[in-house]
Design a protein around this motif. Structure first.
Motif, PDB file in Angstrom:
ATOM      1  N   ALA A  70       6.066 -11.852   4.311  1.00 18.79           N
ATOM      2  CA  ALA A  70       4.750 -12.403   4.498  1.00 18.79           C
ATOM      3  C   ALA A  70       3.766 -11.901   4.174  1.00 18.79           C
ATOM      4  O   ALA A  70       2.898 -12.876   3.717  1.00 18.79           O
ATOM      5  CB  ALA A  70       4.722 -12.216   6.263  1.00 18.79           C
ATOM      6  N   THR A  71       3.525 -10.504   3.598  1.00 18.53           N
ATOM      7  CA  THR A  71       2.664  -9.963   3.140  1.00 18.53           C
ATOM      8  C   THR A  71       2.622  -9.340   1.746  1.00 18.53           C
ATOM      9  O   THR A  71       1.686  -8.915   1.186  1.00 18.53           O
ATOM     10  CB  THR A  71       1.973  -8.739   3.981  1.00 18.53           C
ATOM     11  OG1 THR A  71       3.111  -7.526   4.027  1.00 18.53           O
ATOM     12  CG2 THR A  71       1.952  -9.454   5.627  1.00 18.53           C
ATOM     13  N   THR A 125     -10.945  -8.630  12.017  1.00 19.47           N
ATOM     14  CA  THR A 125      -9.495  -8.296  12.557  1.00 19.47           C
ATOM     15  C   THR A 125      -9.679  -8.297  13.838  1.00 19.47           C
ATOM     16  O   THR A 125      -9.042  -9.001  14.725  1.00 19.47           O
ATOM     17  CB  THR A 125      -9.097  -6.901  11.851  1.00 19.47           C
ATOM     18  OG1 THR A 125      -8.969  -7.035  10.672  1.00 19.47           O
ATOM     19  CG2 THR A 125      -7.522  -6.621  12.648  1.00 19.47           C
ATOM     20  N   LEU A 128     -10.156 -11.486  16.160  1.00 24.22           N
ATOM     21  CA  LEU A 128      -8.772 -12.437  16.139  1.00 24.22           C
ATOM     22  C   LEU A 128      -8.080 -12.187  17.653  1.00 24.22           C
ATOM     23  O   LEU A 128      -7.746 -13.337  17.947  1.00 24.22           O
ATOM     24  CB  LEU A 128      -7.740 -11.953  15.401  1.00 24.22           C
ATOM     25  CG  LEU A 128      -7.943 -12.029  13.603  1.00 24.22           C
ATOM     26  CD1 LEU A 128      -6.970 -11.304  12.952  1.00 24.22           C
ATOM     27  CD2 LEU A 128      -8.354 -13.362  13.384  1.00 24.22           C
ATOM     28  N   THR A 143      -1.549  -5.760  20.329  1.00 23.64           N
ATOM     29  CA  THR A 143      -0.747  -6.890  19.814  1.00 23.64           C
ATOM     30  C   THR A 143      -0.107  -7.942  20.728  1.00 23.64           C
ATOM     31  O   THR A 143       0.275  -8.767  20.762  1.00 23.64           O
ATOM     32  CB  THR A 143       0.231  -6.220  18.874  1.00 23.64           C
ATOM     33  OG1 THR A 143       1.032  -5.146  19.673  1.00 23.64           O
ATOM     34  CG2 THR A 143      -0.282  -5.410  17.788  1.00 23.64           C
ATOM     35  N   LYS A 290      -3.286  -5.150   6.282  1.00 27.95           N
ATOM     36  CA  LYS A 290      -2.289  -6.565   6.175  1.00 27.95           C
ATOM     37  C   LYS A 290      -1.348  -6.708   7.181  1.00 27.95           C
ATOM     38  O   LYS A 290      -1.096  -7.587   7.547  1.00 27.95           O
ATOM     39  CB  LYS A 290      -1.672  -6.542   4.798  1.00 27.95           C
ATOM     40  CG  LYS A 290      -2.838  -6.943   3.500  1.00 27.95           C
ATOM     41  CD  LYS A 290      -2.139  -7.038   2.143  1.00 27.95           C
ATOM     42  CE  LYS A 290      -3.007  -7.103   0.997  1.00 27.95           C
ATOM     43  NZ  LYS A 290      -2.440  -7.408  -0.222  1.00 27.95           N
ATOM     44  N   THR A 293      -3.082  -7.462  10.314  1.00 24.90           N
ATOM     45  CA  THR A 293      -3.224  -8.878  10.526  1.00 24.90           C
ATOM     46  C   THR A 293      -2.211  -9.864  10.634  1.00 24.90           C
ATOM     47  O   THR A 293      -2.114 -10.740  11.587  1.00 24.90           O
ATOM     48  CB  THR A 293      -4.031  -9.270   9.014  1.00 24.90           C
ATOM     49  OG1 THR A 293      -5.098  -8.565   8.998  1.00 24.90           O
ATOM     50  CG2 THR A 293      -4.433 -10.743   8.984  1.00 24.90           C
ATOM     51  N   TYR A 294      -0.975  -9.282  10.150  1.00 24.78           N
ATOM     52  CA  TYR A 294       0.453 -10.032  10.350  1.00 24.78           C
ATOM     53  C   TYR A 294       0.637  -9.995  11.752  1.00 24.78           C
ATOM     54  O   TYR A 294       1.060 -10.821  12.177  1.00 24.78           O
ATOM     55  CB  TYR A 294       1.304  -9.520   9.420  1.00 24.78           C
ATOM     56  CG  TYR A 294       2.763 -10.047   9.726  1.00 24.78           C
ATOM     57  CD1 TYR A 294       2.972 -11.108   9.492  1.00 24.78           C
ATOM     58  CD2 TYR A 294       3.665  -9.442  10.616  1.00 24.78           C
ATOM     59  CE1 TYR A 294       4.225 -11.727   9.589  1.00 24.78           C
ATOM     60  CE2 TYR A 294       4.811 -10.055  11.095  1.00 24.78           C
ATOM     61  CZ  TYR A 294       5.280 -11.168  10.664  1.00 24.78           C
ATOM     62  OH  TYR A 294       6.275 -11.543  10.878  1.00 24.78           O
ATOM     63  N   GLY A 297      -1.016 -12.405  13.702  1.00 27.89           N
ATOM     64  CA  GLY A 297      -0.828 -13.735  13.182  1.00 27.89           C
ATOM     65  C   GLY A 297       0.037 -14.501  14.107  1.00 27.89           C
ATOM     66  O   GLY A 297       0.744 -14.077  15.033  1.00 27.89           O
ATOM     67  N   ARG A 298       0.104 -15.819  13.964  1.00 23.52           N
ATOM     68  CA  ARG A 298       0.779 -16.655  14.798  1.00 23.52           C
ATOM     69  C   ARG A 298       2.429 -16.487  14.943  1.00 23.52           C
ATOM     70  O   ARG A 298       2.863 -16.565  15.975  1.00 23.52           O
ATOM     71  CB  ARG A 298       0.568 -18.070  14.517  1.00 23.52           C
ATOM     72  CG  ARG A 298      -0.765 -18.675  14.873  1.00 23.52           C
ATOM     73  CD  ARG A 298      -0.943 -20.306  14.722  1.00 23.52           C
ATOM     74  NE  ARG A 298      -0.181 -20.848  15.942  1.00 23.52           N
ATOM     75  CZ  ARG A 298      -0.705 -20.792  16.791  1.00 23.52           C
ATOM     76  NH1 ARG A 298      -2.097 -20.730  17.169  1.00 23.52           N
ATOM     77  NH2 ARG A 298      -0.010 -21.814  17.968  1.00 23.52           N
ATOM     78  N   GLU A 299       2.811 -16.072  13.835  1.00 25.54           N
ATOM     79  CA  GLU A 299       4.487 -15.905  13.729  1.00 25.54           C
ATOM     80  C   GLU A 299       4.732 -14.624  14.616  1.00 25.54           C
ATOM     81  O   GLU A 299       5.661 -14.846  15.604  1.00 25.54           O
ATOM     82  CB  GLU A 299       4.934 -15.626  12.208  1.00 25.54           C
ATOM     83  CG  GLU A 299       6.468 -15.223  12.379  1.00 25.54           C
ATOM     84  CD  GLU A 299       6.891 -15.154  10.704  1.00 25.54           C
ATOM     85  OE1 GLU A 299       8.103 -15.665  10.559  1.00 25.54           O
ATOM     86  OE2 GLU A 299       6.525 -14.163  10.023  1.00 25.54           O
ATOM     87  N   GLN A 301       2.731 -13.319  17.011  1.00 26.44           N
ATOM     88  CA  GLN A 301       2.435 -13.478  18.315  1.00 26.44           C
ATOM     89  C   GLN A 301       3.276 -14.453  19.025  1.00 26.44           C
ATOM     90  O   GLN A 301       3.768 -14.145  20.363  1.00 26.44           O
ATOM     91  CB  GLN A 301       0.780 -14.077  18.601  1.00 26.44           C
ATOM     92  CG  GLN A 301      -0.128 -13.245  17.866  1.00 26.44           C
ATOM     93  CD  GLN A 301      -0.381 -12.047  19.096  1.00 26.44           C
ATOM     94  OE1 GLN A 301      -0.663 -12.063  20.025  1.00 26.44           O
ATOM     95  NE2 GLN A 301       0.030 -10.756  18.465  1.00 26.44           N
TER      96      GLN A 301
END
Length: 356
Positions: A70-71, A125, A128, A143, A290, A293-294, A297-299, A301
């Motif tokens: 992903a990153t 960040t 979010l 998280t 990064k 941030t991942y 992210g929606r995946e 979460q």
């Protein structure tokens, strides 16, 4: 080995770990001054980071395995207890190979923040996540979240459906009928919140009364819930997602136990978080960013909502596998999650009142 002996050994080990946290945290090393320094390596396709993860390998390894794709950041993970890993980071000082701490609870992150070991995250960040899900000084970010609840057997304790505060479990009618997990980190966090919100004297009084009511000790929260479900005890002090796990195992219609969100500004309504912080000594701060941030992210979460039945830290994500009671609109505990780092005092108090 008898259960009480096992609990005593676990408590002794935890106290040794938190003593290290306290000792290291009182004299921060010069790493605290490097928090605003530019990263020596700005990431890129070949960047790699080391995560110290207090979240179990079984739970999060499938998610962390997706980060590189992903990153572009390669991840090496060292698993362990959150408090022990925080103590290790403090002991390693400037030499720590860790770039991030992925903690099971806010207390370990609070300990590192207090010692000046976490670098502030960018505002974009922390923006979010939902309000209250990041440290006020941006040193860590949640998280996912979990809520403390009271599990109850509806035939034995129907009145629990109306409980609004944790003091209700002290009623003499529940003598010998309340289950708890004395060595579990979530119970320790609840007791720490009790100490922080009410003060040492009031917390000692509450715990003394609780002990006098002869609660039943179990090794795990899941075992507590099963004891409630079978009618072995009437009430149980657990986190919300254990009910979802049992419902997944047995089918929701086959679960007798119910859970009560206390819904008041009460330590029994504590919403604790798993979270992540970037080490001030990291030479891969952009790559570490990064990863953060991942995880927001929606995946990731969606993974927490579906696979661990935890509450997502960002808005707009709901579980596709579990029915999670909404936290929005409820009055949860207002305790500063950073203050949950005083675990050593909590363990000492539990020993004093005989709840180990």
């Amino acid at each position: 080995m008898p259960r009480r002996t096992r609990r005593t050994l676990c408590l002794a080990a935890a106290m040794a770990v938190t003593a290290t946290l306290a000792g290291c945290g009182t004299t921060p090393t010069p790493a605290a001054t490097t928090a605003g320094a530019p990263a020596a390596n700005q990431g890129g396709p070949a960047a790699s980071v080391t995560i110290y993860s207090g979240r179990s390998e079984k739970l999060v390894a499938p998610l962390l395995a997706k980060i590189e794709a992903a990153t572009g950041v390669k991840v090496t993970t060292r698993y362990g207890d959150s408090s022990a890993l925080a103590a290790q980071i403090l002991d390693e000082g400037d030499r720590s190979p860790a770039d991030l701490l992925f903690s099971q609870d806010a207390g370990a992150l609070g300990a590192l923040a207090k010692a000046g070991r976490l670098t502030p995250l960018p505002e974009q960040t922390t923006a979010l996540v939902k309000p209250g899900y990041a440290d006020a000084n941006r040193r860590w970010v949640a998280t996912s979240a979990r809520a403390r609840v009271v599990a109850y057997h509806p035939a034995q304790a129907p009145e629990a459906a109306q409980m609004t505060g944790i003091d209700a479990v002290l009623d003499p009618k529940y003598r010998g009928k309340v289950g708890y997990a004395p060595t579990n980190a979530s119970f320790h966090s609840f007791v720490t919140a009790l100490r922080v919100s009410r003060g040492e004297a009031a917390a000692t009084t509450w715990l003394t009364k609780f002990a006098a009511n002869q609660p039943k000790a179990y090794d795990k929260n899941g075992t507590v819930l099963k004891a409630v479900d079978s009618g072995e005890v009437s009430l149980g002090l657990i986190n919300h997602y254990y009910w979802n796990e049992l419902a997944k195992e047995k089918g929701a219609d086959n679960v007798t136990a119910k859970i009560r969100f206390l819904g008041s500004d009460d330590p029994g309504a504590l919403v604790n978080v798993a979270g992540v912080g970037v080490l001030a000594t990291s030479k891969q701060s952009e790559a570490a960013g990064k990863v953060v941030t991942y995880l927001l992210g929606r995946e990731a979460q969606q993974y927490f909502a579906d696979e661990t039945a935890e509450y997502p830290a960002i808005a707009g994500v709901t579980s596709t596998k579990h029915q999670l009671a909404p936290l929005e609109g409820q009055r949860t505990s207002s305790v500063d999650l950073n203050s949950l780092d005083s675990l050593q005092d909590t363990l000492a108090l539990l020993t004093k009142v005989g709840l180990t």
